[in-house]
Design a protein around this motif. Structure first.
Motif, PDB file in Angstrom:
ATOM      1  N   ARG A 108     -13.811   7.594 -23.930  1.00 11.87           N
ATOM      2  CA  ARG A 108     -13.673   7.281 -22.480  1.00 11.87           C
ATOM      3  C   ARG A 108     -12.492   6.484 -22.445  1.00 11.87           C
ATOM      4  NH1 ARG A 108     -19.227   4.993 -21.256  1.00 11.87           N
ATOM      5  NH2 ARG A 108     -20.556   6.621 -20.954  1.00 11.87           N
ATOM      6  N   GLU A 112      -7.725  11.461 -21.933  1.00 11.33           N
ATOM      7  CA  GLU A 112      -7.583  11.800 -20.596  1.00 11.33           C
ATOM      8  C   GLU A 112      -8.066  13.279 -20.290  1.00 11.33           C
ATOM      9  OE1 GLU A 112      -6.572   9.198 -18.436  1.00 11.33           O
ATOM     10  OE2 GLU A 112      -5.871   8.037 -20.173  1.00 11.33           O
ATOM     11  N   LYS A 138     -14.791  13.377 -18.298  1.00 11.47           N
ATOM     12  CA  LYS A 138     -13.447  13.104 -18.230  1.00 11.47           C
ATOM     13  C   LYS A 138     -12.594  14.269 -17.970  1.00 11.47           C
ATOM     14  CE  LYS A 138     -11.444   9.868 -19.577  1.00 11.47           C
ATOM     15  NZ  LYS A 138     -11.112   8.599 -19.633  1.00 11.47           N
TER      16      LYS A 138
END
Ligand code: PMP
Length: 403
Positions: A108, A112, A138
């Motif tokens: 996390r 990205e 994500k």
């Protein structure tokens, strides 16, 4: 030290002395969970009878003793996998929680949208689903390195897939469905050449072979206590200290903080930063006893014993008409998975079970791998340090009599 004497070793395991359905137990399901030596049972009972209290900051003797024993268990784990520093050992519930910790905290924080995590086609669901959860959250992508029909990782493809988009690599050390031993040191070398961190799922390795996380140069190495002859509910994440220092906490609560106000909180240094709440103190101490036990036998001797059995069992099963072994990698450990023409793997498992032979049948939490092999399931016999030739003989003769 005396040579590995399996009959003497078997006497250390109370469950192996008891009949099942009136027959001696033939336990060939160590890959699912290992049986426990008396040393583990005794130490857990002794600890709860004599030394038990909650840990940390205790001002009385029992709490100090508990804390010292919990810390000593961490040291034992560090020595067991040759970590340089006990602060690199985080206690969790199991390997599954270990991978979730890394995916949640490292993933996390450092990954990205568009970044890729590279895994292999032979991963356990525990090394697939946490990354899928991260993908949902994500927008990372999951890439899967292919395997050969023998169940080996395709090394050329793996290397080709280490593109600039890959930001994390997560691979199994030993496959629970195939027994394949992956060349983890080489995989880490290839990933590190591109600056990529690597997590190794050591669930099926730590019980069978000496593991040296510094030699492998793993960034993360996870395993479960219950598969190294310790109790359930305790597992291990090894992580290099700089990673643990840079990663945010996994869960919040007591014991993972150094100070708390309603406005802000300071976290403890690792590993405490990742151990919120009262941990599995009894489990950690049981794991420490299990490590003492397997270390007293010696992982190298255990490995030699089990390798001989694997070769013996492989020959026995090869001679059975209609039986096909699944997983024939050159480097293999302790797993005899197979299918028999025209017979449901589940039925084979149940028939063996009625004869006191404990094996597993199913997809072994590796459904994508089963898809690759074109099989819904297999029957799997797995070897532990207490396994004998006679037990493999019993397996083979029972399979021969299968309708
Ligand atoms: N990875 C592998 C390769 C495994 O064999 C297992 C256990 N079957 C796990 C992960 C998960 O271990 P646990 O269920 O103890 O978390």
């Amino acid at each position: 030290a005396p040579a590995f004497e399996v009959e003497r070793v078997r006497r250390d395991f109370p469950i192996l002395q008891r009949p099942v359905n009136g027959r001696p137990l033939v336990y060939l399901d160590t890959a699912a969970s290992a049986q426990k030596p008396r040393a583990v049972l005794d130490e857990m009972t002794r600890f709860m009878s004599e030394d038990y209290a909650n840990i940390h900051r205790g001002v009385y003797a029992l709490s100090q003793r508990s804390t010292a024993l919990y810390d000593a268990a961490r040291q034992k784990v560090a020595r067991f996998i040759h970590a340089g520093d006990a602060r690199e050992i985080v206690f969790v519930r199991n390997a599954t929680e270990g991978i979730n910790l890394v995916a949640s905290s490292y993933g996390r924080h450092f990954l990205e949208k568009g970044d890729e995590v590279l895994i292999t086609h032979m991963e356990h669901h525990a090394n697939i689903v946490p990354w899928q959860l991260l993908r949902q959250e994500k927008g990372i992508a999951l890439r899967v390195a292919p395997i050969t029909d023998e169940g080996e990782l395709d090394m050329d493809a793996f290397e080709r897939m280490l593109t600039d988009r890959v930001k994390f690599v997560s691979v199994v050390h030993v496959s629970n469905s195939l027994g394949t031993v992956n060349p983890v040191k080489e995989l880490v070398r290839l990933a590190h050449a591109r600056g990529l961190p690597v997590l190794i799922d050591g669930s099926q390795a730590a019980l069978h072979m000496p593991v040296d996380v510094r030699d492998i140069d793993a960034d993360f190495y996870v395993f479960s206590g219950h598969k190294v002859y310790g109790p359930t509910g305790i597992g291990v994440v090894f992580a290099k200290l700089p990673h643990l220092e840079a990663m945010p906490p996994y869960q919040g609560g007591g014991l993972m903080i150094s100070s708390v106000t309603f406005e802000s909180t300071e976290f403890s240094p690792p590993p405490q930063k990742f151990e919120a709440g009262t941990p599995n103190i009894v489990g950690a101490i049981g794991l420490g006893a299990a490590i003492d036990y397997v270390s007293s036998l010696g992982l190298a001797d255990i490995h030699a014993h089990e390798s001989a059995l694997l070769a013996y069992g492989t020959e026995l099963l090869r001679e059975i008409p209609g039986l096909r072994l699944i997983g024939t990698a050159r480097e293999k450990s302790s797993i005899l998975a197979f299918v028999i023409d025209g017979t449901d793997p589940q039925e084979i498992g149940a028939a063996l079970g009625r004869n006191g032979i404990a094996v597993r049948a199913g997809h072994h939490c590796t459904q994508p791998l089963m898809g690759r092999l074109g099989l819904p399931s297999t029957t799997r016999a797995s070897i532990g340090l207490y396994t004998t030739r006679e037990e493999l003989d019993a397996l083979a003769s029972c399979l021969r009599e299968m309708p």
